[in-house]
Write a protein that holds these residues in place. Structure first.
Motif, PDB file in Angstrom:
ATOM      1  N   ARG A 578       1.213  -0.937   0.412  1.00 48.86           N
ATOM      2  CA  ARG A 578       0.222   0.494  -0.215  1.00 48.86           C
ATOM      3  C   ARG A 578       0.867   1.268   0.259  1.00 48.86           C
ATOM      4  N   ASP A 579       0.187   2.101  -0.845  1.00 48.44           N
ATOM      5  CA  ASP A 579       1.499   3.220  -0.895  1.00 48.44           C
ATOM      6  C   ASP A 579       0.304   4.284  -1.661  1.00 48.44           C
ATOM      7  N   GLU A 580       0.471   5.604  -0.714  1.00 41.35           N
ATOM      8  CA  GLU A 580      -0.815   6.873  -0.478  1.00 41.35           C
ATOM      9  C   GLU A 580      -0.611   7.534  -1.949  1.00 41.35           C
ATOM     10  N   THR A 581       1.271   7.492  -2.176  1.00 44.44           N
ATOM     11  CA  THR A 581       1.653   8.238  -3.565  1.00 44.44           C
ATOM     12  C   THR A 581       1.150   7.004  -4.741  1.00 44.44           C
ATOM     13  N   ALA A 582       0.998   6.050  -4.995  1.00 47.87           N
ATOM     14  CA  ALA A 582       1.286   5.689  -6.245  1.00 47.87           C
ATOM     15  C   ALA A 582      -0.322   6.037  -6.795  1.00 47.87           C
ATOM     16  N   ASP A 583      -0.626   5.165  -7.856  1.00 51.70           N
ATOM     17  CA  ASP A 583      -1.756   5.705  -8.799  1.00 51.70           C
ATOM     18  C   ASP A 583      -2.636   5.012  -8.245  1.00 51.70           C
ATOM     19  N   ILE A 584      -3.959   5.112  -8.008  1.00 52.56           N
ATOM     20  CA  ILE A 584      -5.681   4.973  -7.397  1.00 52.56           C
ATOM     21  C   ILE A 584      -5.666   3.554  -8.924  1.00 52.56           C
ATOM     22  N   CYS A 585      -5.612   2.306  -7.902  1.00 51.03           N
ATOM     23  CA  CYS A 585      -6.233   0.660  -8.886  1.00 51.03           C
ATOM     24  C   CYS A 585      -7.355   1.154  -9.539  1.00 51.03           C
ATOM     25  N   THR A 586      -7.735   0.527 -10.578  1.00 55.22           N
ATOM     26  CA  THR A 586      -8.851   0.696 -11.066  1.00 55.22           C
ATOM     27  C   THR A 586      -9.737  -0.049 -12.042  1.00 55.22           C
ATOM     28  N   ASP A 587     -10.757  -0.226 -11.835  1.00 61.37           N
ATOM     29  CA  ASP A 587     -10.607  -1.236 -12.709  1.00 61.37           C
ATOM     30  C   ASP A 587     -11.530  -1.136 -14.356  1.00 61.37           C
ATOM     31  N   LYS A 588     -11.812  -2.292 -15.090  1.00 61.16           N
ATOM     32  CA  LYS A 588     -12.184  -2.597 -16.376  1.00 61.16           C
ATOM     33  C   LYS A 588     -12.950  -1.465 -17.131  1.00 61.16           C
ATOM     34  N   ASN A 589     -14.491  -0.547 -15.804  1.00 60.26           N
ATOM     35  CA  ASN A 589     -14.911  -0.077 -16.549  1.00 60.26           C
ATOM     36  C   ASN A 589     -13.975   1.467 -16.185  1.00 60.26           C
ATOM     37  N   GLY A 590     -12.993   1.263 -15.593  1.00 61.85           N
ATOM     38  CA  GLY A 590     -11.932   3.140 -15.073  1.00 61.85           C
ATOM     39  C   GLY A 590     -12.733   3.576 -13.883  1.00 61.85           C
ATOM     40  N   SER A 591     -14.012   2.858 -12.999  1.00 54.68           N
ATOM     41  CA  SER A 591     -13.887   2.977 -11.726  1.00 54.68           C
ATOM     42  C   SER A 591     -12.797   3.188 -10.297  1.00 54.68           C
ATOM     43  N   SER A 592     -12.573   4.022  -9.404  1.00 52.88           N
ATOM     44  CA  SER A 592     -11.704   3.302  -8.577  1.00 52.88           C
ATOM     45  C   SER A 592     -11.943   1.769  -7.879  1.00 52.88           C
ATOM     46  N   GLU A 593     -11.205   1.706  -8.042  1.00 46.95           N
ATOM     47  CA  GLU A 593     -11.441  -0.054  -6.741  1.00 46.95           C
ATOM     48  C   GLU A 593     -11.400   0.549  -5.247  1.00 46.95           C
ATOM     49  N   PRO A 594     -12.446   0.177  -4.054  1.00 47.30           N
ATOM     50  CA  PRO A 594     -11.764   0.684  -3.017  1.00 47.30           C
ATOM     51  C   PRO A 594     -10.513  -0.588  -2.142  1.00 47.30           C
ATOM     52  N   ASP A 595     -10.153  -0.097  -1.277  1.00 44.87           N
ATOM     53  CA  ASP A 595      -9.182  -0.540  -0.470  1.00 44.87           C
ATOM     54  C   ASP A 595      -9.569  -1.765   0.669  1.00 44.87           C
ATOM     55  N   SER A 596     -10.585  -2.584   1.264  1.00 45.92           N
ATOM     56  CA  SER A 596     -11.381  -3.639   1.778  1.00 45.92           C
ATOM     57  C   SER A 596     -10.265  -2.905   3.052  1.00 45.92           C
ATOM     58  N   GLU A 597      -9.462  -2.659   3.047  1.00 46.37           N
ATOM     59  CA  GLU A 597      -9.037  -2.860   4.720  1.00 46.37           C
ATOM     60  C   GLU A 597      -8.770  -1.125   5.080  1.00 46.37           C
ATOM     61  N   LEU A 598      -9.200  -0.091   4.264  1.00 44.16           N
ATOM     62  CA  LEU A 598      -9.568   1.293   4.480  1.00 44.16           C
ATOM     63  C   LEU A 598     -10.910   1.348   4.815  1.00 44.16           C
ATOM     64  N   ARG A 599     -11.225   0.149   4.423  1.00 45.31           N
ATOM     65  CA  ARG A 599     -13.372   0.403   4.271  1.00 45.31           C
ATOM     66  C   ARG A 599     -13.824   0.479   5.729  1.00 45.31           C
ATOM     67  N   ASP A 600     -14.546   1.986   6.291  1.00 45.06           N
ATOM     68  CA  ASP A 600     -15.466   2.710   7.410  1.00 45.06           C
ATOM     69  C   ASP A 600     -16.684   2.595   7.506  1.00 45.06           C
ATOM     70  N   TYR A 601     -16.948   2.613   8.100  1.00 45.80           N
ATOM     71  CA  TYR A 601     -17.579   2.877   9.113  1.00 45.80           C
ATOM     72  C   TYR A 601     -18.873   4.219   9.263  1.00 45.80           C
ATOM     73  N   GLU A 602     -19.721   4.733   8.653  1.00 43.50           N
ATOM     74  CA  GLU A 602     -20.283   6.210   9.493  1.00 43.50           C
ATOM     75  C   GLU A 602     -21.507   6.110   9.789  1.00 43.50           C
ATOM     76  N   ASN A 603     -22.566   5.813  11.028  1.00 43.28           N
ATOM     77  CA  ASN A 603     -23.681   6.587  10.985  1.00 43.28           C
ATOM     78  C   ASN A 603     -24.267   8.176  10.596  1.00 43.28           C
ATOM     79  N   VAL A 604     -24.876   8.475  10.303  1.00 42.32           N
ATOM     80  CA  VAL A 604     -25.325   9.337   9.329  1.00 42.32           C
ATOM     81  C   VAL A 604     -27.023   8.983   9.991  1.00 42.32           C
ATOM     82  N   PRO A 605     -27.850  10.614  10.852  1.00 39.47           N
ATOM     83  CA  PRO A 605     -28.854  10.844  11.209  1.00 39.47           C
ATOM     84  C   PRO A 605     -29.508  10.874   9.941  1.00 39.47           C
ATOM     85  N   LEU A 606     -30.736  10.429   9.300  1.00 38.36           N
ATOM     86  CA  LEU A 606     -31.763  10.167   9.481  1.00 38.36           C
ATOM     87  C   LEU A 606     -31.902  11.528   8.349  1.00 38.36           C
ATOM     88  N   LYS A 607     -32.088  12.052   8.863  1.00 38.39           N
ATOM     89  CA  LYS A 607     -32.632  13.044   8.711  1.00 38.39           C
ATOM     90  C   LYS A 607     -31.636  14.089   7.967  1.00 38.39           C
TER      91      LYS A 607
END
Length: 675
Positions: A578-607
């Motif tokens: 892992r290297d924050e200075t490296a290029d972002i890895c993309t899928d076949k459609n050119g979209s950014s791939e998520p890093d499962s180890e950096l995945r996080d969760y947030e609770n956002v008020p419903l309103k």
């Protein structure tokens, strides 16, 4: 209630005859069933001869089910066809055990079923063996419990007082089936309070149900409340419990008070619901806290899977170690339609149902269903140490499908944790009680009821929109950024990734020679892979995955290697970091791939808008983050501590220092005395 305490004390004095063969916590096994039998004996006395005469005349007839006929002759919901009474049992002391057993078996079916759940027959033999049976029966003959002397109301109070005393004498078991009377009174107040005008209507008839009835305290207090409010009102009570003795006590209490015996049932409310086709005006319950429902799991899960919302458990299933929410769903299934008058219910929970379970879990889905349906009316936080078998904090949930206009779309939270009195003597874990205004005590029940009825925010009351208690659990992704390099350290990871190709399948072969050949071939392939990778080691650190992927493909092609896709991916990841200075890895459609180890969760008020929340709370810290909207879930929780938290500033340091010096001085003085 004339001579109420005298009657209770007289029955309690039977304990003097039981000492020796019985320990104090076993006295109830004899005294409660005999109290019931003596009461029923007195109730049936005026019609005894008529019932026996009718019974004998029906024996020669073709009537196969004479129960209803004999009940009518007895003028009760039960009868007894034995020639014996308590007085006649005394006349034959040599056969009293056999005669008493025959007397019990001569009760009508449902009455006998209730009595038999006391398990009293084994005690008849035990008392007879200890030469106490005749003395005990003769003692009970001395008290007249005839309805002319002791009304149903007074008899109910006598029975409840005996139950209370027995429960206090065996604290270790009391909480399993006994809810403190002041807690029940508060629950009854809260579900009946909005209906005062309706309940005072002359001749009004209402129904009440308890699916975990225990000894029937909820039913008794409800009857008492309605009787005080309107003597002309009728409350038909229904109950079920699967503890044999609790059921026997509850059924006997209702029998003594003249309630219909068909309304009190023995069995598991989940797997053997006797009232599956009924709905009720009111419901109350104090289900056991934190008890697992594994014994009923198959039955409940099948109903959940096959019937969904058409059954009782469609909203979701809680964790296996706490079935509290199953009771609430069971009760909700028995609510009357709003057009038929609707239903109000109160249930005792511990803190777990308020917040346990993240969005998408069974508990959260059940909360969501209840709140989205606008059924949760109020939650009252009670003081701790109120119950006999636990000192934990408890909460009353008030649930209804007929909220008053100003309460619709709202949930009221009441912090009543400070509304209690210290008891002079603890009863098990019960050290506190809620004052009822009697004997000069503070009227906490009245105050909590007033706070509920006023529906006004204040120090002890918070009022929320339903959606205030909801949140969106979002999945925050960050891009996968990797660099790649071939060096000794990363090649070590490659060896781990493809070590002994085909070894796993070879070991399963019975042909040892062939297996050894495959292992050798695997080692040879591994060495070829390492040699091919060595040809691109001079490329140094590569910060683009596509670029490095092409380098690997070319190296393998040049070496004549055909690498399976799974193995190629494993080698690629082994050579990455892992290297924050490296290029972002993309899928076949050119979209950014998520890093499962950096995945996080947030609770956002419903309103709150998720994009606004991300812009304010997340993106300033991790600019490249985004929300995977396909994983967003809606959850609900009720956090009392957050809403009623009161900041207590720390004590000044000089005060703490002074206390420490005082303690040091005391210790020094004590040491000096010892020397």
């Amino acid at each position: 209630m004339n001579n109420f305490n005298e009657k209770v004390s007289f029955i309690w004095s039977v304990a003097d005859l039981l000492r020796g063969p019985y320990r104090p916590n076993q006295y109830k096994d004899v005294m409660l069933p005999l109290t019931v039998l003596r009461r029923l004996d007195c109730v049936l006395e005026p019609t005894k001869d008529k019932v026996i005469k009718k019974y004998e005349s029906l024996e020669d007839s073709k009537i196969t089910k004479p129960e209803k006929i004999l009940n009518r002759v007895a003028g009760q919901s039960f009868h007894n066809t034995s020639h014996f009474t308590f007085e006649k049992l005394k006349d034959d002391p040599d056969h009293i055990a056999a005669n008493l057993t025959q007397y019990i078996k001569s009760f009508s079916n449902h009455a006998r079923e209730i009595i038999e759940h006391f398990g009293f027959e084994e005690h008849i033999a035990k008392l007879e063996k200890a030469d106490r049976l005749y003395q005990v029966v003769a003692k009970f003959c001395e008290i007249d419990l005839h309805p002319d002397k002791v009304s149903n109301i007074e008899m109910g109070y006598i029975f409840e007082e005996l139950i209370r005393r027995f429960n206090e004498a065996s604290n270790e078991e009391a909480g399993d089936h006994f809810t403190p009377r002041e807690v029940i009174r508060l629950m009854v107040n809260l579900i009946f309070a909005p209906d005062s005008d309706t309940l005072t209507t002359k001749g009004i008839v209402k129904t009440l149900y308890d699916p975990a009835a225990g000894t029937g305290g909820m039913l008794s207090v409800s009857e008492e409340y309605l009787r005080e409010l309107n003597p002309d009102a009728t409350l038909e009570v229904f109950a079920q419990d699967y503890n044999p003795q609790s059921y026997a006590i509850c059924g006997s209490d209702m029998m003594i008070k003249g309630q219909g015996l068909d309304n009190i049932r023995f069995g598991d409310s989940f797997t053997n619901d006797y009232f599956s086709d009924k709905t009720f005006d009111y419901m109350l319950a104090n289900p056991p806290f934190g008890v697992e429902w594994k014994p009923q799991q198959n039955f409940i899960k099948k109903e959940h899977d096959e019937q969904g919302y058409g059954g009782r458990f469609g909203a979701g299933l809680p964790r296996i170690n706490d079935g509290s929410f199953l009771f609430l769903q069971h009760m909700i299934s028995k609510m009357k339609e709003r057009e038929e008058g609707g239903t109000r219910l109160a249930i005792v929970f511990n803190g777990s149902p308020l917040f346990t379970g993240a969005a998408g879990s069974g508990e959260s889905d059940i909360r969501k269903w209840i709140i989205d349906s606008d059924w949760l009316d109020a939650v009252v936080a009670l003081p701790d140490q109120l119950f006999y078998n636990t000192g934990i904090s408890t909460y009353l949930w008030i649930v209804t499908n007929r909220k008053e206009k100003e309460r619709r779309g709202k949930i009221q939270l009441i912090d009543a944790t400070g509304f209690f009195l210290k008891m002079r003597k603890s009863l098990g874990n019960k050290r506190n009680e809620i004052g009822d205004g009697c004997d000069g005590k503070a009227d906490h029940i009245g105050e909590i009821t007033r706070l509920y009825g006023d529906f006004t925010e204040g120090e002890y009351v918070k009022i929320f929109d339903n959606t205030d208690l909801g949140y969106q659990r979002i999945t925050v992704e960050r891009p996968l950024c990797l660099n790649f390099m071939v060096n000794d350290e990363r090649l070590g990871k490659v060896r781990e990734a493809n070590q002994f190709v085909n070894l796993a399948t070879s070991k399963k072969r019975k042909d040892t020679e062939k297996a050894e050949a495959e292992i050798a071939e695997g080692k040879k392939m591994q060495q070829s892979i390492l040699s091919a990778l060595d040809t691109i080691s001079s490329s140094g650190v590569v910060k683009n995955r596509d670029e490095f992927t092409n380098l690997m493909k070319n190296a393998f092609n040049d070496s004549g290697l055909k690498i399976p896709a799974p193995l190629f991916k494993a080698i690629l990841m082994a050579l990455s970091e892992r290297d924050e200075t490296a290029d972002i890895c993309t899928d076949k459609n050119g979209s950014s791939e998520p890093d499962s180890e950096l995945r996080d969760y947030e609770n956002v008020p419903l309103k709150e808008d998720i994009a606004d929340y991300m812009a304010r709370e997340v993106l300033p810290h991790v600019p490249g983050a985004w929300v995977d909207e396909s994983k967003t879930k809606i959850g609900y929780e009720i956090n009392f501590n957050r809403y009623f938290y009161k900041y207590t500033p720390p004590r000044p340091l000089d005060v703490i220092e002074g206390e420490l010096k005082g303690i040091e001085k005391e210790i020094a003085e004590m040491l000096g005395e010892m020397v």
